[in-house]
Scaffold this active site. Structure first.
Site, PDB file in Angstrom:
ATOM      1  N   HIS A  12       0.753  -1.008   0.325  1.00 35.22           N
ATOM      2  CA  HIS A  12      -0.120  -0.361  -0.398  1.00 35.22           C
ATOM      3  C   HIS A  12       0.489   1.206  -0.243  1.00 35.22           C
ATOM      4  CE1 HIS A  12      -3.855   2.262   1.776  1.00 35.22           C
ATOM      5  NE2 HIS A  12      -2.805   3.013   1.323  1.00 35.22           N
ATOM      6  N   HIS A  14       1.431   5.029  -1.784  1.00 40.07           N
ATOM      7  CA  HIS A  14       1.705   6.436  -3.112  1.00 40.07           C
ATOM      8  C   HIS A  14       2.416   7.223  -3.251  1.00 40.07           C
ATOM      9  CE1 HIS A  14      -2.857   6.518  -0.682  1.00 40.07           C
ATOM     10  NE2 HIS A  14      -2.094   6.011  -0.116  1.00 40.07           N
ATOM     11  N   LEU A  15       2.815   6.895  -4.342  1.00 43.21           N
ATOM     12  CA  LEU A  15       4.255   7.564  -4.731  1.00 43.21           C
ATOM     13  C   LEU A  15       3.874   9.094  -5.575  1.00 43.21           C
ATOM     14  CD1 LEU A  15       5.646   4.585  -6.701  1.00 43.21           C
ATOM     15  CD2 LEU A  15       6.759   6.183  -4.849  1.00 43.21           C
ATOM     16  N   ARG A  16       2.328   9.329  -6.087  1.00 42.80           N
ATOM     17  CA  ARG A  16       2.535  10.435  -5.891  1.00 42.80           C
ATOM     18  C   ARG A  16       2.465  10.477  -7.749  1.00 42.80           C
ATOM     19  NH1 ARG A  16      -1.192  10.473  -2.195  1.00 42.80           N
ATOM     20  NH2 ARG A  16       0.335  12.280  -0.103  1.00 42.80           N
ATOM     21  N   ASN A  40      -4.911   7.358  -6.469  1.00 47.25           N
ATOM     22  CA  ASN A  40      -5.481   8.134  -5.757  1.00 47.25           C
ATOM     23  C   ASN A  40      -4.856   9.693  -6.237  1.00 47.25           C
ATOM     24  OD1 ASN A  40      -3.384   8.141  -3.758  1.00 47.25           O
ATOM     25  ND2 ASN A  40      -4.519   9.196  -2.194  1.00 47.25           N
ATOM     26  N   LYS A  95      -9.469  -0.496  -6.211  1.00 40.64           N
ATOM     27  CA  LYS A  95      -9.105  -0.034  -4.449  1.00 40.64           C
ATOM     28  C   LYS A  95     -10.360   1.033  -4.468  1.00 40.64           C
ATOM     29  CE  LYS A  95      -7.251   1.668  -0.964  1.00 40.64           C
ATOM     30  NZ  LYS A  95      -6.483   2.905  -0.433  1.00 40.64           N
ATOM     31  N   HIS A 134     -10.256   1.064   1.664  1.00 37.70           N
ATOM     32  CA  HIS A 134     -10.003   2.233   2.231  1.00 37.70           C
ATOM     33  C   HIS A 134     -11.077   2.110   3.416  1.00 37.70           C
ATOM     34  CE1 HIS A 134      -8.088   5.987   4.579  1.00 37.70           C
ATOM     35  NE2 HIS A 134      -9.060   5.613   5.010  1.00 37.70           N
ATOM     36  N   HIS A 168      -4.505  -0.991   5.222  1.00 40.66           N
ATOM     37  CA  HIS A 168      -4.499   0.153   7.010  1.00 40.66           C
ATOM     38  C   HIS A 168      -4.522   0.120   7.542  1.00 40.66           C
ATOM     39  CE1 HIS A 168      -6.744   2.694   5.026  1.00 40.66           C
ATOM     40  NE2 HIS A 168      -6.170   2.917   4.024  1.00 40.66           N
ATOM     41  N   ASP A 240       1.552   2.381   3.899  1.00 48.59           N
ATOM     42  CA  ASP A 240       0.642   3.900   3.112  1.00 48.59           C
ATOM     43  C   ASP A 240       1.826   4.919   3.314  1.00 48.59           C
ATOM     44  OD1 ASP A 240      -1.773   5.371   2.787  1.00 48.59           O
ATOM     45  OD2 ASP A 240      -2.104   5.127   4.983  1.00 48.59           O
ATOM     46  N   HIS A 244       3.276  14.834   1.682  1.00 49.24           N
ATOM     47  CA  HIS A 244       2.648  15.534   0.971  1.00 49.24           C
ATOM     48  C   HIS A 244       3.276  16.932   1.989  1.00 49.24           C
ATOM     49  CE1 HIS A 244      -1.068  14.605   1.767  1.00 49.24           C
ATOM     50  NE2 HIS A 244      -0.862  14.124   1.754  1.00 49.24           N
ATOM     51  N   ALA A 256      -3.608  15.167   5.197  1.00 46.61           N
ATOM     52  CA  ALA A 256      -3.060  13.614   6.243  1.00 46.61           C
ATOM     53  C   ALA A 256      -2.432  12.806   5.339  1.00 46.61           C
ATOM     54  CB  ALA A 256      -4.885  13.181   6.128  1.00 46.61           C
TER      55      ALA A 256
END
Ligand code: NCD
Ligand code: ZN
Length: 333
Positions: A12, A14-16, A40, A95, A134, A168, A240, A244, A256
């Site tokens: 899980h 997030h790589l942007r 996302n 997802k 989620h 998560h 996760d 940011h 978040a």
């Protein structure tokens, strides 16, 4: 003392995109043989074309053939059997985000209607495409995950052949639900394994440990630790890690998400070692996920040594988890 891990997986992540992607992805690629990449982005990844193009950008950013991105589709609308057949070679899972529960989830599902989802979820069951969720409601922040448990139960019972991943997990109730249905699985982050709400708001406000689901009570953390330290075969590691920019976190309306990628394996090695369970680390960070998803990641041996280091205060424009603190294990590069 050193230890080796065989093809660790982060299920899980997030790589942007763009500059952020190119700065954060190498931290995951040096520690892992693969990662399940969340969809996302803005706009979210809802087509095969967008997913395939994003995979290529990730491959360029990591630049190694011993790291594989496992892609996901953002569930925005019902999906026909034909569309899923077409999508299957490009994705490892679909997802589901309830609308509005976390970063970039506004276009998620406004309500989770089991019967409305039946055609999509039956097609996914038949095609053996797992559903990653989620699991939070829009209720009181500390109860959102607990309140979602009846939805996990309804979905698990209605679609017994569908693999459902509770992402998560952060509460003792999630552990209880996980054990009730054979087709429920879960990811656990390093922050929900190690921290409590005291590490977010117990002293001075700590924006860099603020995430969804919110980190909870000692009893919740202890239940997660017990399950992980039992070698639970339905629980796998998913960081996760969700970077940011610093100014978005240290803000009057802070985003978040915790950027944990640079420190996850060292923190896990330290945790399993402290509990005398280093033998269970390989299962948690790779074997369970390989069994659950039926994947064989690239060969990628990762070595960690017991040697203290200090986590950088900042990486690119992001403050990592444990910034400025000492960790007792480090990656051997
Ligand atoms: C994630 C993000 O920033 O994309 N944030 C978070 O707090 N975990 C989204 C998510 O996984 O909820
Ligand atoms: Zn996430």
């Amino acid at each position: 003392m050193s230890l080796t891990l065989n093809s660790p997986l982060d299920m899980h992540l997030h790589l942007r995109d763009d500059a952020m992607l190119s700065h954060v992805a190498p931290y995951t690629a040096e520690q892992f043989a693969g990662a399940m990449v969340m969809p996302n982005l803005l706009p979210p990844l809802t087509t095969k074309e967008a997913i395939d193009a994003y995979r290529k950008r990730i491959e360029t950013a990591t630049g190694r053939d011993d790291f594989r991105p496992y892609m996901t589709l953002f569930l925005k609308e019902t999906l026909s059997y034909e569309r899923l057949v077409e999508l299957k070679p490009s994705i490892i899972a679909v997802k589901l985000y309830p609308s509005g529960v976390t970063t970039n989830s506004d276009t998620g599902l406004a309500s989770i209607d089991v019967e409305g989802l039946r055609p999509t979820l039956e097609a996914m069951s038949e095609l053996d495409i797992p559903l990653s969720i989620h699991g939070e409601t829009n209720g009181f922040v500390m109860d959102r995950e607990k309140e979602f448990m009846p939805i996990f139960e309804a979905l698990a019972a209605a679609f017994p052949k569908l693999k459902i991943i509770m992402e998560h997990i952060s509460s003792k109730e999630a552990i209880t639900t996980l054990d009730k249905y054979p087709n429920l699985y879960a990811t656990v982050t390093v922050h929900h394994l190690l921290l409590t709400l005291d590490d977010v708001i117990g002293g001075m406000l700590q924006p860099h440990t603020f995430c969804k689901p919110i980190i909870k009570t000692p009893a919740d953390r202890d239940a997660i630790q017990r399950a992980v330290l039992s070698g639970h075969p339905k629980i796998m590691f998913g960081s996760d890690s969700a970077p940011h920019p610093k100014e978005k976190k240290e803000s009057a309306a802070g985003s978040a998400g915790i950027f944990s990628a640079p420190v996850v394996l060292p923190l896990l090695a330290d945790f399993f070692d402290r509990h005398g369970k280093l033998d269970l680390l390989q299962g948690f960070v790779s074997d369970h996920a390989q069994n659950i998803y039926g994947i064989t990641p690239p060969e990628h041996i990762v070595t960690l040594e017991k040697a203290e280091w200090v986590v950088p205060e900042q990486i690119f424009d992001v403050v990592p988890l444990f910034a400025g603190q000492k960790i007792s294990y480090r990656l051997v590069k």
